[in-house]
Design a protein around this motif. Sequence first.
Motif, PDB file in Angstrom:
ATOM      1  N   TYR A 410       0.840  -1.198   0.000  1.00 52.55           N
ATOM      2  CA  TYR A 410       0.000   0.000   0.000  1.00 52.55           C
ATOM      3  C   TYR A 410       0.871   1.241   0.000  1.00 52.55           C
ATOM      4  O   TYR A 410       2.084   1.187   0.256  1.00 52.55           O
ATOM      5  CB  TYR A 410      -0.936   0.013   1.215  1.00 52.55           C
ATOM      6  CG  TYR A 410      -0.235  -0.184   2.545  1.00 52.55           C
ATOM      7  CD1 TYR A 410       0.212   0.899   3.287  1.00 52.55           C
ATOM      8  CD2 TYR A 410      -0.031  -1.460   3.052  1.00 52.55           C
ATOM      9  CE1 TYR A 410       0.849   0.717   4.494  1.00 52.55           C
ATOM     10  CE2 TYR A 410       0.604  -1.652   4.252  1.00 52.55           C
ATOM     11  CZ  TYR A 410       1.050  -0.560   4.977  1.00 52.55           C
ATOM     12  OH  TYR A 410       1.696  -0.745   6.170  1.00 52.55           O
ATOM     13  N   THR A 464      -3.453  -1.625  -4.289  1.00 46.12           N
ATOM     14  CA  THR A 464      -3.301  -1.520  -2.846  1.00 46.12           C
ATOM     15  C   THR A 464      -4.198  -2.513  -2.127  1.00 46.12           C
ATOM     16  O   THR A 464      -5.398  -2.588  -2.384  1.00 46.12           O
ATOM     17  CB  THR A 464      -3.637  -0.086  -2.373  1.00 46.12           C
ATOM     18  OG1 THR A 464      -2.651   0.809  -2.885  1.00 46.12           O
ATOM     19  CG2 THR A 464      -3.631  -0.004  -0.859  1.00 46.12           C
ATOM     20  N   PHE A 466      -4.524  -2.925   1.585  1.00 46.32           N
ATOM     21  CA  PHE A 466      -4.221  -2.577   2.972  1.00 46.32           C
ATOM     22  C   PHE A 466      -5.467  -2.747   3.822  1.00 46.32           C
ATOM     23  O   PHE A 466      -6.479  -2.119   3.582  1.00 46.32           O
ATOM     24  CB  PHE A 466      -3.733  -1.131   3.061  1.00 46.32           C
ATOM     25  CG  PHE A 466      -3.464  -0.686   4.471  1.00 46.32           C
ATOM     26  CD1 PHE A 466      -2.744  -1.491   5.339  1.00 46.32           C
ATOM     27  CD2 PHE A 466      -3.921   0.537   4.910  1.00 46.32           C
ATOM     28  CE1 PHE A 466      -2.494  -1.078   6.622  1.00 46.32           C
ATOM     29  CE2 PHE A 466      -3.667   0.963   6.191  1.00 46.32           C
ATOM     30  CZ  PHE A 466      -2.950   0.147   7.051  1.00 46.32           C
TER      31      PHE A 466
END
Length: 468
Positions: A410, A464, A466
Motif C-alpha cells: 500500500y 493496494t 491494505f
Amino acid sequence: MALHKGPEKHEQRTVSVNPFFGEANPVAGMTEAPPTHRLPDGPLPPSTAYQLVHDELMLDGNSRLNLATFVTTWMEPQAGVLMAECRDKNMIDKDEYPRTAELERRCVAMLADLWNAPDPSAAVGCSTTGSSEACMLAGMALKRRWAKRNADRYPGARPNLIMGINVQVCWEKFCNFWEVEARLVPMDGDRYHLDPQAAAELCDENTIGVVGVLGSTFDGSYEPIAELCAALDALQERTGLDVPVHVDGASGAMVAPFLDEDLVWDFRLPRVASINTSGHKYGLVYPGVGWALWRDKEALPEELVFRVNYLGGDMPTFALNFSRPGAQVVAQYYTFLRLGREGYRAVQQSTRDVATSLADRIAALGDFRLLTRGDELPVFALTTADDVTAYDVFDVSRRVRESGWLVPAYTFQANREDLSVLRIVCRNGFSHDLADLFLDDLSRLLPELRRQSHPQTRDKGAATSFHH
C-alpha cells in the motif's frame, strides 16, 4: 460491516450438487440445484448444506499464512471448547448469565491493573466487539465531556479531534458519524506517525481530545504518548486549555506492558483519560472482542451509561451493540488465566523475536529497505531499495500470494504518498519455521522479479491491499 448487493440476475446462479453429497439417495436433489441469492424452495440435508458451504470456503486464503491481519488466527483447543460452550449465551443478559458477566468484570479489573490505573477499583470499563467499537465509545465520552464543559457554546461550536493521519479508519468513521472535525497531523520525512508538538499546535477551545496510537497499523511503530502528554501540559500552562488524551492501544496495549515495562504510555500519565485494546489481536483471542477503559467515573459521563430493566434486572450498559455472544469474553478470561504476566511476556517476546529476525534477514537480501524492524509491535514495513527498478512492492505482494502468503502492499498517506511499502504482521502461531518458509519463497521469486523490464503494476490504487 461491508455493504453488499446481489447480482442483477441472481436467479440464474445456482450451486452444483454432487451426487455423493446426499445422505440416503445418491440421485436425490439433483434435478434442481439450490440458488445462491434467494432462499431455496425447500430444505437440504444437513450434510449437503455443510458440504456446499465448506467447499466454497476452501477458496478463502489460509488465515495462518495471512501476514496482513493483526487478528488472532490460532488458539489452544481448550479455548475453542470453552467458546463453543458459550456461543449460545447472550453477553447482554447479565442476570441470566451472571458468571459470564463476572468474568467480564474480572477482565476489566485485570486490564485496569495492567495499565496502571491510579485506583484499579475506580476504573470503569467494558468489553466490546473490537477496538473499532471501543474507539467509538471513547470518542463519544470525549465529545460529551467537552460539550458539558462548553455548554454555553455548544451546539453552535464545532468540536474537533486531533490525531495522526495514520490512525485506523474507525477514527475517521467516528468523526463522520458523530459530526466531529478530524484534524490530521500528516506524515513528514521519516516520521510516519503523530508529532506531539504538531498535535498540540492544532488544539483549540473546541478540541475534545487527542488520539495517540500505541502501535501504528502502517508500520508497527509506537507513537510517543508521554511526549504528547508533555506537549499538552505545556499547552495548558500557556493557554489554559485542558485537552485529554485517548490511547488507541488496539495492538500495543497488549504488548508494551509485557515487553516495554519502562515505557510510560498508560494511566501513569494523568492526561490519559481512556485506553482501548483489541482482545482479538495481541490479546490472543479469536475475533471479535475489544476493551475500553476509563481512568475513573469522571472520565465517562454518567449520562452515556444506560440502565436497562431487561430480562429480570437493572443492567448498566455502554455499547453500540446489544446482543452478542459471551464466547469471546470467556476466551479472554481463559487466556488471562492461562498465561498470566509471565506467559504473555514469553509469547509476545517470541513473536517479537520472529519479527526482528525476519526483518533483518529480508534486509540482508539486498533488494529491500526497512522502515521499521518489528522491535515495537511485532510488525515491520519495508520498501524496495533505491536501485531496484525492475519491480515494486505490488509485484512482490502479488507474487508471494501464489505461494499462499498474504502480504499487503500500500501507499502511505500525506505527505508521503510517494512511498509504497509492504507490511508484515507477526502473530502468535507465525513461528520461526513459518518465517523460514516465507523467506525461502520470497528468495526464490527474486531472480524472476529482477529479470522484469519494469514493474507490472499499472494502477497502484487498484493494487493496494491494505487492511487494518
